[in-house]
Design a protein around this motif. Structure first.
Motif, PDB file in Angstrom:
ATOM      1  N   THR A  27       0.842  -1.180   0.000  1.00 55.08           N
ATOM      2  CA  THR A  27       0.000   0.000   0.000  1.00 55.08           C
ATOM      3  C   THR A  27       0.886   1.242   0.000  1.00 55.08           C
ATOM      4  OG1 THR A  27      -1.845   1.120   1.089  1.00 55.08           O
ATOM      5  CG2 THR A  27      -0.185   0.141   2.509  1.00 55.08           C
ATOM      6  N   THR A  28       0.272   2.413  -0.251  1.00 57.39           N
ATOM      7  CA  THR A  28       1.024   3.668  -0.306  1.00 57.39           C
ATOM      8  C   THR A  28       1.073   4.286   1.082  1.00 57.39           C
ATOM      9  OG1 THR A  28       0.321   4.029  -2.581  1.00 57.39           O
ATOM     10  CG2 THR A  28       1.167   5.944  -1.385  1.00 57.39           C
ATOM     11  N   PHE A  29       2.285   4.735   1.458  1.00 50.83           N
ATOM     12  CA  PHE A  29       2.503   5.313   2.785  1.00 50.83           C
ATOM     13  C   PHE A  29       3.171   6.680   2.658  1.00 50.83           C
ATOM     14  CE2 PHE A  29       1.919   0.946   4.050  1.00 50.83           C
ATOM     15  CZ  PHE A  29       1.394   1.020   5.333  1.00 50.83           C
ATOM     16  N   LEU A  30       2.928   7.472   3.685  1.00 47.62           N
ATOM     17  CA  LEU A  30       3.671   8.716   3.850  1.00 47.62           C
ATOM     18  C   LEU A  30       4.686   8.463   4.952  1.00 47.62           C
ATOM     19  CD1 LEU A  30       4.120  11.760   3.341  1.00 47.62           C
ATOM     20  CD2 LEU A  30       2.407  12.201   5.115  1.00 47.62           C
ATOM     21  N   TYR A  31       5.988   8.584   4.611  1.00 45.39           N
ATOM     22  CA  TYR A  31       7.067   8.277   5.554  1.00 45.39           C
ATOM     23  C   TYR A  31       7.691   9.582   6.037  1.00 45.39           C
ATOM     24  CZ  TYR A  31       6.848   3.529   3.648  1.00 45.39           C
ATOM     25  OH  TYR A  31       6.434   2.295   3.253  1.00 45.39           O
ATOM     26  N   VAL A  32       7.927   9.632   7.342  1.00 45.27           N
ATOM     27  CA  VAL A  32       8.660  10.745   7.951  1.00 45.27           C
ATOM     28  C   VAL A  32       9.757  10.152   8.823  1.00 45.27           C
ATOM     29  CG1 VAL A  32       8.555  12.742   9.474  1.00 45.27           C
ATOM     30  CG2 VAL A  32       6.652  12.263   7.919  1.00 45.27           C
ATOM     31  N   ALA A  33      11.004  10.471   8.459  1.00 46.02           N
ATOM     32  CA  ALA A  33      12.155   9.931   9.204  1.00 46.02           C
ATOM     33  C   ALA A  33      12.884  11.075   9.909  1.00 46.02           C
ATOM     34  CB  ALA A  33      13.094   9.197   8.257  1.00 46.02           C
ATOM     35  N   VAL A  34      13.271  10.824  11.191  1.00 46.80           N
ATOM     36  CA  VAL A  34      13.963  11.843  11.988  1.00 46.80           C
ATOM     37  C   VAL A  34      15.237  11.205  12.545  1.00 46.80           C
ATOM     38  CG1 VAL A  34      13.826  13.365  13.992  1.00 46.80           C
ATOM     39  CG2 VAL A  34      11.782  12.935  12.592  1.00 46.80           C
ATOM     40  N   SER A  35      16.327  11.899  12.334  1.00 42.93           N
ATOM     41  CA  SER A  35      17.614  11.349  12.837  1.00 42.93           C
ATOM     42  C   SER A  35      17.707  11.533  14.356  1.00 42.93           C
ATOM     43  CB  SER A  35      18.783  12.048  12.141  1.00 42.93           C
ATOM     44  OG  SER A  35      18.760  13.443  12.442  1.00 42.93           O
ATOM     45  N   GLN A  36      18.326  10.531  15.029  1.00 44.67           N
ATOM     46  CA  GLN A  36      18.533  10.573  16.484  1.00 44.67           C
ATOM     47  C   GLN A  36      20.036  10.610  16.748  1.00 44.67           C
ATOM     48  OE1 GLN A  36      16.420   7.621  18.737  1.00 44.67           O
ATOM     49  NE2 GLN A  36      17.870   7.725  20.430  1.00 44.67           N
TER      50      GLN A  36
END
Length: 439
Positions: free
Chosen positions: A133-142
């Motif tokens: 399925t289609t997703f909206l991805y948000v990645a944040v560096s730690q």
């Protein structure tokens, strides 16, 4: 012939087209803006969730505790209905809320992960091969002590977002249709309000065209159409006044022409009769109504009169001569032709005036015959008197019997001359009295 379009239809359809175009533009703009707004809100929410998860995972990277990281991801994903994924700087997945990290591919090539490693935050919308399925991805560096320890990524399925946007779009479209219906109804009423006074003006113009200038158009409350109605009413009044004036002048001219003893008729430059009075019709022995518009050759077969008409049409000076017409009986006419001009002095034809000289010519003939007869009547007694006088002078006067007989004959002739003179004086007196009565 091109079919004429209705003003009401054009106005109404134009309004409807503008309304529908505006509705489409507003719906498209609202949908686009709404989607962007939702995406920004979701991105902001996902960032916050990633930051919250980062705080909870801070103490599990040194030393690395993959089991605890995966456990926390699954708990947070269950509570927040969001998929969380924790990725090491090498791209290895150490925690995921929906899948077993050990079975997942290296995520270093994921756009959002690469952006988070280089910029701190990465956002991407794409189809997930893992979940289909289609997703909206948000990645944040730690980071810890300035060193990248992991990338925390969460995502949300776009199906729910699109469904929410679609429901909102339906509300916007439904509201727009309601507004469009109301606007179309208002447009219909406005177009009808404009059409009604225009139709009244049209009906008034048709009545004016039929010659009824007493009718007056109602004045509309619309300024432009009201001004048009007032102008047409003034025009009708002015036309009525001018037509009455022209009718009166025409009647007066007709009365003058009908009362003239002289015959008058006019021809245009094509030899067609444009008007003829009663006297001319009597002289030419024709019906003045039937000859209107016909050529002079059709009405008259007399070459001398036709020639005079042609000369009058071509000459700038009056043309006149006596013409003998042969209709029911022979008649003498004195014809005068003059150029006919309009108000701008442009030549439009010729005017022919006919004076019937038949009675005058008959009187002249009678007078001539009378003079000849009188001369003969006078000459006879004068000749007789002269002969008897000469006879008496030759000696017959000495013969008493012959002298008395001759003198009695002379007396009879003198009485005859006296009677003739008396008759002449009586005729002269009668003519003078007739002339005074005519004056």
């Amino acid at each position: 012939m091109t079919r004429k379009k209705s003003l009401f239809r054009q106005l109404f359809l134009s309004y409807v087209f503008i309304i529908l175009a505006s509705l489409f533009a507003v719906t498209w703009y609202a949908s686009t803006s709404l989607r962007e707004f939702f995406l920004r809100e979701i991105e902001s929410d996902l960032k916050e969730r990633s930051n919250i998860l980062s705080v909870q995972l801070r103490d599990h990277f040194d030393p690395l505790d993959e089991g605890e990281i995966d456990k926390i991801c699954k708990e947070m994903g269950y509570l927040g209905d969001t998929r969380f994924t924790v990725i090491l700087p090498s791209g290895t997945v150490v925690g995921d809320s929906q899948e077993d990290p050990k079975k997942m591919d290296n995520h270093l090539d994921r756009p959002e992960v690469a952006a988070a490693i280089s910029k701190g935050v990465g956002i991407s919308e794409r189809h997930s091969l893992t979940l289909g399925t289609t997703f909206l991805y948000v990645a944040v560096s730690q980071k810890k002590n300035g060193q990248l320890t992991a990338v925390v990524r969460n995502s949300v399925a776009m199906d729910s977002v699109d469904e929410t946007i679609w429901r909102t779009q339906l509300r916007v479209i439904f509201g727009g249709l309601v507004i469009a219906f109301l606007a179309a109804l208002i447009s219909f009423l406005v177009a009808h309000k404009i059409r009604r006074p225009i139709e009244e003006v049209k009906r008034g113009a048709e009545i004016f065209a039929k010659g009824d200038f007493q009718f007056r158009l109602p004045i509309s409350d619309l300024r432009e159409i009201g001004s048009l109605s007032e102008t047409m009413n003034r025009m009708a009044e002015e036309l009525h006044r001018r037509i009455d004036t022209m009718t009166q002048q025409t009647n007066e001219l007709e009365a003058v022409l009908s009362s003239m003893v002289e015959g008058v008729f006019g021809v245009d430059m094509d030899d067609r009769i444009i008007g003829i009075n009663i006297a001319a019709a009597d002289i030419l022995k024709c019906d003045r109504h039937e000859v209107q518009g016909r050529t002079i050759q059709e009405v008259l077969r007399h070459s001398d009169l036709q020639r005079l008409v042609h000369e009058a049409l071509s000459s700038n000076e009056p043309v006149e001569r006596e013409i003998t017409l042969y209709t029911e009986e022979e008649s003498a006419v004195w014809a005068v032709g003059n150029p006919l001009r309009d108000g701008r002095k442009d030549r439009i034809g010729a005017l022919i005036v006919l004076n019937d000289m038949t009675r005058l010519r008959k009187l002249e003939n009678i007078r001539r015959d009378f003079v000849a007869n009188v001369s003969h009547e006078i000459k006879t007694p004068i000749t007789a008197i002269k002969g008897f006088v000469e006879t008496l002078k030759d000696g017959a006067v000495k013969n008493t019997e012959d002298a008395e007989r001759f003198l009695s004959i002379i007396q009879r002739h003198v009485d005859r001359l006296e009677a003739i003179v008396e008759d002449l004086l009586s005729l002269s007196r009668i003519e003078r009295e007739s002339e005074r009565e005519e004056v």
